[in-house]
Design an enzyme around this catalytic site. Structure first.
Site, PDB file in Angstrom:
ATOM      1  N   SER A 105       0.828  -1.201   0.000  1.00 50.44           N
ATOM      2  CA  SER A 105       0.000   0.000   0.000  1.00 50.44           C
ATOM      3  C   SER A 105       0.873   1.266   0.000  1.00 50.44           C
ATOM      4  CB  SER A 105      -0.957  -0.054   1.200  1.00 50.44           C
ATOM      5  OG  SER A 105      -1.928   0.959   1.147  1.00 50.44           O
ATOM      6  N   HIS A 130      -2.375  -1.364  -4.297  1.00 52.62           N
ATOM      7  CA  HIS A 130      -3.830  -1.420  -4.422  1.00 52.62           C
ATOM      8  C   HIS A 130      -4.381  -0.001  -4.332  1.00 52.62           C
ATOM      9  CE1 HIS A 130      -4.537  -1.905   0.247  1.00 52.62           C
ATOM     10  NE2 HIS A 130      -3.872  -0.809  -0.051  1.00 52.62           N
TER      11      HIS A 130
END
Length: 208
Positions: A105, A130
């Site tokens: 992330s 993501h």
């Protein structure tokens, strides 16, 4: 005793001989003297403040010498991560990033945003990209405001990843639609890192 206190109690101390006698450091403070910063654990405002302060301190000490950030993080708060990102781009020294364990992330974005040619991953590390996560409740108008904000954040994060990886915006948008895990080799092929390191290269030893 909370987890943070327990962890602090486990941090090793090192003793250094100086002209004034012995001086004890916790291991992270000693490594900071070698321009090594550790970004470990979830990224929140507290961690971001510590990392930003260390970056600014090392720039003030020597604006010409590289800084190395070791990353092992599952990600965290987007705005906290962006504070670290902006500071990395703002300061004069080149910031080298090294993934140990995982960079997921926001951790992956910070890994990719290191100085070009100086982004590394160790062989068994994992990288995950993501889209930002969000869960909101309340009045419909408030939910709509937050939804538009998270879409704006997603667009900005995609732009940053595209800039640092060389991938197109369309590719980044598609590949971050769901959790996208990559090995160190795959992360290099994607442009998230420049090199997978089995051993520390000579230039990293000299720069630190």
């Amino acid at each position: 005793m909370d987890d943070v206190t327990k962890a602090l109690n486990l941090v090793p101390m090192v003793v250094e001989q100086t002209s004034r006698g012995e001086r004890a450091y916790d291991i992270y403070s000693r490594l900071l003297k070698e321009r090594l910063i550790f970004l470990v654990g979830p990224i929140d405002d507290y961690m971001a403040n510590l990392i930003v302060a260390q970056l600014l301190f090392l720039e003030a000490e020597n604006p010409e010498k590289d800084i190395n950030i070791y990353i092992n993080s599952p990600g965290g708060v987007v705005t906290a991560g962006m504070a670290i990102y902006d500071t990395m781009q703002y300061i004069k020294p080149a910031v080298s990033t090294i993934c140990v364990g995982q960079a997921a992330s926001m951790g992956a974005l910070l890994l990719a945003s290191g100085a070009s040619g100086k982004r590394y991953a160790l062989p068994n590390s994992r990288v995950m990209i993501h889209q930002p996560l969000g869960g909101f409740q309340g009045q419909a108008t408030d939910i709509d405001i937050h939804a538009r904000e998270i879409l704006a954040l997603r667009a900005r994060l995609n732009e940053i990843l595209a800039k640092h990886t060389g991938q197109s915006l369309e590719t980044i948008a598609h590949d971050t639609e769901r959790d996208n895990f990559k090995s160190a080799v795959d992360a290099q092929a994607y442009g998230l890192v420049d090199q997978v390191l089995g051993q520390r290269p000579e230039e990293l030893i000299q720069s630190s």
